[in-house]
Design an enzyme around this catalytic site. Structure first.
Site, PDB file in Angstrom:
ATOM      1  N   ASP A 128      19.960  55.390   7.109  1.00  0.00           N
ATOM      2  CA  ASP A 128      19.969  56.412   8.161  1.00  0.00           C
ATOM      3  C   ASP A 128      19.528  55.769   9.462  1.00  0.00           C
ATOM      4  O   ASP A 128      19.278  54.560   9.523  1.00  0.00           O
ATOM      5  CB  ASP A 128      19.062  57.588   7.791  1.00  0.00           C
TER       6      ASP A 128
ATOM      7  N   HIS B 243      24.671  58.393  11.923  1.00  0.00           N
ATOM      8  CA  HIS B 243      23.359  58.037  11.356  1.00  0.00           C
ATOM      9  C   HIS B 243      23.285  56.529  11.084  1.00  0.00           C
ATOM     10  O   HIS B 243      22.886  56.090  10.002  1.00  0.00           O
ATOM     11  CB  HIS B 243      23.103  58.832  10.082  1.00  0.00           C
TER      12      HIS B 243
ATOM     13  N   ASP C 296      28.293  63.084   7.913  1.00  0.00           N
ATOM     14  CA  ASP C 296      27.779  64.253   8.623  1.00  0.00           C
ATOM     15  C   ASP C 296      27.292  63.885  10.025  1.00  0.00           C
ATOM     16  O   ASP C 296      26.988  62.734  10.312  1.00  0.00           O
ATOM     17  CB  ASP C 296      26.631  64.894   7.836  1.00  0.00           C
ATOM     18  N   GLU C 297      27.197  64.896  10.859  1.00  0.00           N
ATOM     19  CA  GLU C 297      26.526  64.820  12.161  1.00  0.00           C
ATOM     20  C   GLU C 297      26.888  63.544  12.924  1.00  0.00           C
ATOM     21  O   GLU C 297      26.027  62.771  13.323  1.00  0.00           O
ATOM     22  CB  GLU C 297      25.009  64.913  11.966  1.00  0.00           C
TER      23      GLU C 297
ATOM     24  N   TRP D  64      26.864  71.593   2.707  1.00  0.00           N
ATOM     25  CA  TRP D  64      25.473  71.788   3.117  1.00  0.00           C
ATOM     26  C   TRP D  64      25.309  72.753   4.287  1.00  0.00           C
ATOM     27  O   TRP D  64      24.284  73.418   4.407  1.00  0.00           O
ATOM     28  CB  TRP D  64      24.823  70.449   3.483  1.00  0.00           C
TER      29      TRP D  64
ATOM     30  N   TYR E  79      17.659  73.518   0.519  1.00  0.00           N
ATOM     31  CA  TYR E  79      16.939  72.509   1.281  1.00  0.00           C
ATOM     32  C   TYR E  79      15.447  72.671   1.015  1.00  0.00           C
ATOM     33  O   TYR E  79      14.811  73.605   1.501  1.00  0.00           O
ATOM     34  CB  TYR E  79      17.270  72.625   2.773  1.00  0.00           C
TER      35      TYR E  79
ATOM     36  N   ASP F 150      13.079  70.850   2.078  1.00  0.00           N
ATOM     37  CA  ASP F 150      12.198  70.507   3.194  1.00  0.00           C
ATOM     38  C   ASP F 150      11.868  71.744   4.016  1.00  0.00           C
ATOM     39  O   ASP F 150      11.093  71.671   4.964  1.00  0.00           O
ATOM     40  CB  ASP F 150      12.806  69.424   4.075  1.00  0.00           C
TER      41      ASP F 150
ATOM     42  N   TRP G 209      14.858  66.171   2.493  1.00  0.00           N
ATOM     43  CA  TRP G 209      14.786  65.309   3.675  1.00  0.00           C
ATOM     44  C   TRP G 209      13.318  65.142   4.038  1.00  0.00           C
ATOM     45  O   TRP G 209      12.530  66.073   3.960  1.00  0.00           O
ATOM     46  CB  TRP G 209      15.575  65.926   4.825  1.00  0.00           C
ATOM     47  N   THR G 210      12.942  63.943   4.479  1.00  0.00           N
ATOM     48  CA  THR G 210      11.515  63.612   4.490  1.00  0.00           C
ATOM     49  C   THR G 210      10.930  63.369   5.877  1.00  0.00           C
ATOM     50  O   THR G 210       9.925  62.672   6.019  1.00  0.00           O
ATOM     51  CB  THR G 210      11.261  62.385   3.598  1.00  0.00           C
TER      52      THR G 210
END
Length: 755
Positions: free
Chosen positions: A190, A262, A324-325, A391, A416, A418, A466-467
């Site tokens: 990432d 990413h 993604d993104e 997602w 999710y 998170d 996700w962290t």
């Protein structure tokens, strides 16, 4: 193919009535209670033909309770052979490989299955039974016939924002095995870090596996710890070790190598793969960034070489390629990208993304593998053999299934982990959203829009962790437990929202095993659950608990409740601004966190409200009523008090019930550009007496909204009307130079009031 028969032989125990059903998670497809009990002996006798690796796992898990002997002698154990052909039943390996039968009689235990995988799943059930009945040492006689509904039962772990070592990853895999999940999605690359050794490109880990500092606290704080992070990565030998460990637990690891977005960590090591010259560095913030892989030949050569080493390490059918993104800002400005669009007759940069993904898919297909990606890989047309991980909602999965592509459902609003799982005011800092245990449990992975044939393309369900706000493994445990239990039952196909209380009770019984394993699980289930409901002349505050409701104590003056405080019996009327605090007591002892809620009551509080467009599923908790529930959202916590709209305006109409005097209209909004959240362009207030003919009485622009820092107070003069309409204009497409440029902006709004 063979059928395994697993048998224990012990002394007989008798009873004269069927027993209560066990507290298993996920609950099996069929449990038939029998008369009698199986008494757990001091020594269990196992046939030596049982599958060795799986049996050793079982022995380690329950070894503190019993001793073991192995024997081939049927005379000694008084049973037939343990491993026998199964010619009587047709074998369908794909459908039946996880099927098992567990039969517990007063004398012995039998497990039958087609495969070692089914045998292993049966052992997980048996381990839970040994744990549940360890005090009495008497397991009720029963017959369990079981198999999962979904083939893909997954958990994801992001090791890029924060890194977790090999032993911690192994523990994570063990948690999946405990609850019969079979897929571990390992997010390895990432913007904030590259975590897998690639021998052909050593700078990926020499440079890309570290960053100069990390963001801390809530995103709105924009603060950093000033501490170098890394280098942190897994060597290829460590990867092999983890893959083998997972295989022993019948878990498939699906690696994720992010592309084309990413990519900052990779570009920090190899800047020539970007559209601009750089230099680049691994991101220290969370969010989405404009610099992505440039679709030129040297980039594809690089990615193909990376994937060669990844494929050699991971035997999984699918390779996750992200997708993604991916902002298109750099591609729009890049001469090479624009020429590529013309040369290949692509419609635009979204078509270029599809071109990128399809090239990668063809390469991976040549290697005998398949790709799976986040639902943005649908942009510009889906690659021919790709599977979609849905997602952003359920639409990606629906689109994929209707076009004959497989999909894994993992919508943020349900999956999710998170997100907050309890009251954000009493929980550790989290990414946002509100996904409590009961919401996870309520999810149905098969969308209603699909017919029976299309539904076959739903591979299963997965939860993602996700962290960004999870700095250590104790917090990993906290965020997945007990929600992983709800996910497991959803994935197994036995979740039933109508029986949620039964599930909740089984969760509480599982906590003893988690305590034994020293797992730091969230105890939000013990805390007071609260929601605002319409009440007489306003709103009321409804409290509940998984325990005895008579133990709920509360105050309305802002003081902490004690065992002598007022006992909750019915929803508490909120007729004025106040702070309500509540907690659960047992035997006069505080057993929960103290929950509190401050109410700001205005003339709109509790009134009927309608929205022209609905909020995003991820940020829709409570629906339109959230905007008139008397609770002002905390800008540091995008939890259950905010509604989020991506690319949509907010148009709300509030029925005051009768003509009412007011002089001020207010609302709250946010700005968090790193998460694509932008201030509104404008806002207008309208009034009406018939809900048809509206007159605008106030309008403000972007500058005024910006200057108010999201706390918008509009003096509208003396007004008297029955209806108030508020239109808040979304910022629209995010402009160049901002994270997420060329994507739709988010608009977050909370609490529309009138004074």
């Amino acid at each position: 193919m063979r059928r395994f028969l697993f048998v224990f032989s012990v002394l007989v125990s008798t009873a004269f009535h069927a027993q209560a059903k066990p507290d298993l998670i996920p609950y099996p497809q069929s449990v038939t209670m029998q008369e009698g009990k199986f008494v757990i002996p001091e020594t269990l006798i196992l046939n030596d033909q049982l599958p060795k690796e799986e049996t050793e796992y079982f022995k380690k898990r329950i070894g503190s309770q019993v001793k073991f002997q192995t024997s081939r002698s049927t005379a000694k154990v008084n049973v037939m052979h343990m491993l026998v052909p199964s010619p009587k039943m047709p074998i369908h390996p794909e459908e039946d490989r996880e099927k098992y039968t567990l039969y517990i009689s007063p004398k012995r235990i039998f497990i039958t299955s087609y495969t070692k995988q089914g045998y292993f799943l049966a052992l997980q059930t048996l381990i839970q039974l040994f744990e549940e009945y360890k005090e009495s040492r008497e397991i009720p006689a029963m017959e369990i016939n079981d198999q999962p509904k979904f083939a893909w039962r997954g958990m994801h772990l992001d090791v890029c924002r924060h890194f977790f070592n090999v032993e911690e990853v192994k523990q994570y895999i063990d948690y999946l095995a405990m609850y019969k999940l079979n897929t571990f999605h390992w997010h390895l690359t990432d913007d904030q870090g590259w975590r897998i050794e690639i021998k052909k490109y050593p700078k990926l880990t020499e440079i890309g596996s570290k960053r100069k500092e990390s963001m801390i606290g809530a995103y709105v704080d924009n603060t950093f710890d000033g501490k170098p992070y890394g280098p942190y990565f897994y060597t290829q030998e460590q990867i092999k070790e983890v893959v083998k460990y997972a295989q022993q637990r019948h878990i498939t690891i699906v690696p994720e190598i992010e592309m084309p977005g990413h990519a900052l960590a990779a570009l920090s090591a190899y800047p020539e793969l970007a559209c601009t010259k750089g230099p680049f560095e691994a991101a220290t913030k969370w969010g989405v960034f404009d610099d992505v892989f440039c679709p030129k030949e040297e980039t594809f050569t690089f990615l193909e070489n990376v994937l060669d080493e990844v494929i050699a390490l991971f035997p999984s059918e699918y390779i996750h390629i992200g997708g993604d993104e991916c902002p298109k800002t750099r591609w729009k400005e890049c001469a090479h990208c624009q020429e590529l669009i013309k040369k290949n007759n692509l419609k635009d940069e979204h078509g270029l993304q599809s071109y990128f993904i399809q090239r990668i898919e063809k390469y991976i297909n040549k290697k005998g593998r398949k790709i799976i990606g986040w639902d943005e890989i649908l942009e510009g047309g889906l690659a021919p053999n790709a599977a979609v991980m849905s997602w952003t909602g359920v639409n990606g999965g629906i689109e994929a299934a209707k076009s004959g592509h497989f999909a894994v459902m993992t919508p943020g609003s349900y999956c999710y982990f998170d997100h907050y799982q309890g009251d954000p005011q009493s929980e550790p800092n989290a990414f946002g959203g509100f996904t409590p245990l009961d919401k996870v449990y309520s999810y149905n992975p098969v969308p209603e829009e699909l017919n029976a044939e299309q539904a076959k393309y739903i591979l299963g369900v997965q939860a993602n962790l996700w962290t960004e706000y999870i700095p250590d493994f104790k917090q990993v445990q906290y965020m997945i437990f007990p929600r992983i239990m709800a996910l497991s039952e959803v994935a197994w196909g036995t979740a039933d929202s109508k029986n949620y209380k039964d599930f909740e009770n089984r969760v509480v019984h599982q906590f003893a095993a988690l305590d034994k394993m020293k797992i730091n699980y969230a105890k939000s289930i013990y805390n007071i659950s609260a929601k605002v409901i319409p009440g007489n002349n306003g709103i009321a505050y409804e409290l509940s608990t998984s325990q005895n409701p008579a133990g709920i104590k509360y105050t309305v003056d802002g003081t902490d409740p004690t065992s002598q405080s007022q006992t909750y019996q019915q929803p508490i009327p909120v007729l004025k601004s106040m702070t309500i605090k509540s907690a659960y007591f047992e035997n006069n002892q505080l057993k929960s966190a103290i929950s509190f809620q401050t109410f700001t009551v205005s003339k709109t509080t509790g009134k009927t409200i309608t929205l022209e467009q609905q909020p995003s599923e991820n940020y829709s908790f409570g629906g339109a009523f959230t905007l008139v529930d008397g609770i002002v959202g905390n800008p540091r916590q995008l939890g259950k008090t905010w509604l989020g709209f991506q690319g949509k305006d907010v148009v709300a109409v509030i029925d005051l019930g009768q003509k009412t005097n007011f002089r001020e209209v207010y609302f709250n909004t946010l700005e968090n550009k790193g998460s694509w959240i932008h201030m509104a362009k404008s806002a207008q207030v309208f009034i009406s007496d018939d809900n048809r003919n509206f007159t605008m009485i106030k309008e403000i622009g972007k500058d005024e909204i910006q200057n108010a820092q999201g706390k918008i107070r509009l003096n509208v003069g003396t007004q008297n009307s029955k209806y108030i309409k508020l239109k808040i204009e979304n910022a629209g497409i995010i402009p160049a130079g901002n994270p997420g440029a060329d994507s739709q902006a988010w608009l977050f709004v909370d609490e529309i009031g009138a004074l």
